[in-house]
Design an enzyme around this catalytic site. Structure first.
Site, PDB file in Angstrom:
ATOM      1  N   ILE A 162     -47.527  12.586  -0.504  1.00 34.95           N
ATOM      2  CA  ILE A 162     -46.741  13.398  -1.408  1.00 34.95           C
ATOM      3  C   ILE A 162     -45.550  12.590  -1.973  1.00 34.95           C
ATOM      4  CG2 ILE A 162     -47.200  15.582  -0.235  1.00 34.95           C
ATOM      5  CD1 ILE A 162     -44.481  15.302   1.191  1.00 34.95           C
ATOM      6  N   ASN A 163     -45.033  13.039  -3.116  1.00 33.90           N
ATOM      7  CA  ASN A 163     -43.709  12.610  -3.552  1.00 33.90           C
ATOM      8  C   ASN A 163     -42.686  13.316  -2.660  1.00 33.90           C
ATOM      9  OD1 ASN A 163     -41.489  11.714  -5.196  1.00 33.90           O
ATOM     10  ND2 ASN A 163     -42.842  11.704  -6.970  1.00 33.90           N
ATOM     11  N   SER A 164     -41.421  13.093  -2.879  1.00 29.61           N
ATOM     12  CA  SER A 164     -40.412  13.788  -2.071  1.00 29.61           C
ATOM     13  C   SER A 164     -40.540  15.304  -2.277  1.00 29.61           C
ATOM     14  CB  SER A 164     -39.010  13.310  -2.455  1.00 29.61           C
ATOM     15  OG  SER A 164     -38.787  13.478  -3.832  1.00 29.61           O
ATOM     16  N   GLY A 166     -38.674  11.293   4.405  1.00 32.23           N
ATOM     17  CA  GLY A 166     -38.469  10.955   5.815  1.00 32.23           C
ATOM     18  C   GLY A 166     -39.033  12.000   6.758  1.00 32.23           C
ATOM     19  N   LYS A 210     -41.569   0.318  -9.380  1.00 39.23           N
ATOM     20  CA  LYS A 210     -40.769   1.517  -9.665  1.00 39.23           C
ATOM     21  C   LYS A 210     -41.383   2.206 -10.883  1.00 39.23           C
ATOM     22  CE  LYS A 210     -37.427   4.551 -10.072  1.00 39.23           C
ATOM     23  NZ  LYS A 210     -37.341   5.701  -9.152  1.00 39.23           N
ATOM     24  N   SER A 211     -41.485   3.531 -10.842  1.00 37.52           N
ATOM     25  CA  SER A 211     -42.043   4.245 -11.988  1.00 37.52           C
ATOM     26  C   SER A 211     -41.281   3.865 -13.251  1.00 37.52           C
ATOM     27  CB  SER A 211     -41.940   5.753 -11.776  1.00 37.52           C
ATOM     28  OG  SER A 211     -42.707   6.144 -10.655  1.00 37.52           O
ATOM     29  N   ASN A 246     -32.568  12.160  -2.308  1.00 38.40           N
ATOM     30  CA  ASN A 246     -32.241  11.316  -3.447  1.00 38.40           C
ATOM     31  C   ASN A 246     -32.346  12.086  -4.742  1.00 38.40           C
ATOM     32  OD1 ASN A 246     -34.468  10.233  -5.512  1.00 38.40           O
ATOM     33  ND2 ASN A 246     -35.512  10.663  -3.549  1.00 38.40           N
ATOM     34  N   LEU A 299     -34.808   8.373 -12.004  1.00 35.95           N
ATOM     35  CA  LEU A 299     -35.703   7.404 -12.650  1.00 35.95           C
ATOM     36  C   LEU A 299     -34.982   6.153 -13.191  1.00 35.95           C
ATOM     37  CD1 LEU A 299     -38.472   9.248 -14.729  1.00 35.95           C
ATOM     38  CD2 LEU A 299     -38.738   7.145 -13.435  1.00 35.95           C
ATOM     39  N   GLY A 313     -41.555   5.093   2.350  1.00 35.54           N
ATOM     40  CA  GLY A 313     -40.444   5.240   1.414  1.00 35.54           C
ATOM     41  C   GLY A 313     -39.116   5.186   2.139  1.00 35.54           C
ATOM     42  N   CYS A 358     -41.916  13.506 -10.478  1.00 30.51           N
ATOM     43  CA  CYS A 358     -40.500  13.179 -10.270  1.00 30.51           C
ATOM     44  C   CYS A 358     -39.676  14.462 -10.291  1.00 30.51           C
ATOM     45  CB  CYS A 358     -39.974  12.217 -11.329  1.00 30.51           C
ATOM     46  SG  CYS A 358     -38.191  11.972 -11.108  1.00 30.51           S
TER      47      CYS A 358
HETATM   48  O1  RRO Z   1     -36.107   8.226  -9.550  1.00 30.18           O
HETATM   49  C1  RRO Z   1     -36.149   9.285  -8.883  1.00 30.18           C
HETATM   50  O2  RRO Z   1     -35.191  10.078  -8.831  1.00 30.18           O
HETATM   51  C2  RRO Z   1     -37.340   9.678  -8.125  1.00 30.18           C
HETATM   52  C3  RRO Z   1     -38.623   9.652  -8.641  1.00 30.18           C
HETATM   53 BR1  RRO Z   1     -39.039   8.954 -10.322  1.00 30.18          BR
HETATM   54  C4  RRO Z   1     -39.706  10.156  -7.874  1.00 30.18           C
HETATM   55  O3  RRO Z   1     -40.877  10.179  -8.276  1.00 30.18           O
HETATM   56  N1  RRO Z   1     -39.412  10.649  -6.634  1.00 30.18           N
HETATM   57  C5  RRO Z   1     -38.160  10.672  -6.138  1.00 30.18           C
HETATM   58  O4  RRO Z   1     -37.945  11.148  -5.013  1.00 30.18           O
HETATM   59  N2  RRO Z   1     -37.123  10.173  -6.892  1.00 30.18           N
END
Ligand code: RRO
Length: 312
Positions: free
Chosen positions: A192-194, A221, A45-46, A71, A75, A271, A130
């Site tokens: 990609i990230n979300s 998704g 997890k970041s 979501n 973080l 994810g 994020c």
């Molecule tokens: O924790 C989050 O809300 C979150 C992070 Br750090 C991210 O990089 N991507 C995401 O969809 N949620």
């Protein structure tokens, strides 16, 4: 069927792994991903320098009809030292990706200095994307700041580093981010990230489905697959060949994994579907992928990578 990949001198016996944030916040979750016979690695997890509780709940929602997820976790993580202890003590032959997501440039530099000075032997993912911390924009949409951070990082950082990117939606932006990334000795990019700041509405109550940011959150998704594939493809066409690509986004079937590979992905992360289906998703996806490759006459994954056809 050989379903393996390499990033620099790291070897992955399987190409699938968890996307940062899913099944990787606690040591138990990290162990579950590591213990799977079908994962090539695990991503933590970041981390931020100290523990964060994250945003108020509800902060995660599965969109009806298998469309995907939204979501706004904000973080939540156990803090940098927790993940550092985990990776220091863990005996494993699988590579570990240590993800960091500081809320400021200084936080990121501090964590990367500690990783540089540590005995950590895995890869490092700098999350510049994020979408869910109120008041903090996604860093990698600010090209100048992104270049500045990477310039400072590479004055001292010599371990294998990659960046987690947000989705881009314009050809000019693909060009701009690739020009910046090509200036640095990155080991990989993860795309990609979300898709940040989507909005989902409950049809019975006419209410948003998550509490933070008045309902705005990152979409994952099936809804994001086309965007993910476009980003993998566009970056593969633009980045130096020394920079490997981790494709993330919209993977629910072996066919989706295969399409990421066709676009040029080296590894593929899961994810939303991991959150929904659990750890057994990796076995199902790898078997579905192997069946597709066999049916298409491929004997190794490398032969399929980047083989997307266009219409002349
Ligand atoms: O924790 C989050 O809300 C979150 C992070 Br750090 C991210 O990089 N991507 C995401 O969809 N949620």
């Amino acid at each position: 069927m050989q379903l393996t990949a390499n990033i620099q001198n790291y070897h992955f016996d399987h190409i699938l792994l968890n996307a940062a944030g899913v099944m990787c916040q606690t040591t138990t979750e990290l162990d579950t991903v590591l213990a799977s016979d079908y994962t090539g690695a695990v991503v933590t997890k970041s981390a931020t320098p100290t523990l964060r509780e994250g945003n108020p709940e509800p902060r995660y929602f599965e969109i009806p009809n298998h469309l995907g997820t939204i979501n706004s976790m904000g973080l939540p993580n156990a803090g940098f030292d927790y993940y550092m202890s985990y990776v220091s003590e863990k005996q494993t032959t699988k590579p570990i990706f240590f993800s960091v997501a500081g809320l400021s440039k200084q936080d990121n530099l501090d964590m990367l200095h500690q990783l540089q000075d540590s005995d950590f032997k895995g890869l490092i993912e700098l999350n510049l994307s994020c979408p869910n911390v109120p008041g903090k924009p996604q860093t990698a949409y600010d090209f100048e700041t992104t270049e500045q951070i990477l310039s400072e990082v590479f004055t001292f950082f010599t371990k294998p580093l990659g960046v987690k990117l947000p989705p881009y939606f314009d050809i000019a932006h693909f060009d701009m981010i690739a020009d910046i990334l090509n200036k640095f000795p990155l080991a990989f990019v993860n795309t990609i990230n979300s898709i940040g700041n989507g909005l989902v509405i409950d049809e019975v109550t006419d209410t948003v489905v998550i509490k933070p940011k008045s309902g705005f959150g990152g979409i994952g998704g099936p809804l994001v697959k086309a965007t993910a594939l476009a980003n993998v493809r566009a970056l593969r066409q633009r980045l130096n060949s020394s920079i490997k690509i981790i494709g993330t986004g919209g993977v629910t079937t072996g066919r989706d994994v295969y399409e990421h590979i066709l676009c040029g992905a080296d590894l593929v992360e899961v994810g939303s579907q991991l959150a929904i289906e659990g750890i057994d998703v990796f076995e199902r996806l790898e078997k579905e992928l192997a069946d597709i490759l066999t049916e298409k006459g491929y004997t190794t994954l490398d032969d399929a990578r980047g083989q997307l056809k266009t219409i002349s």
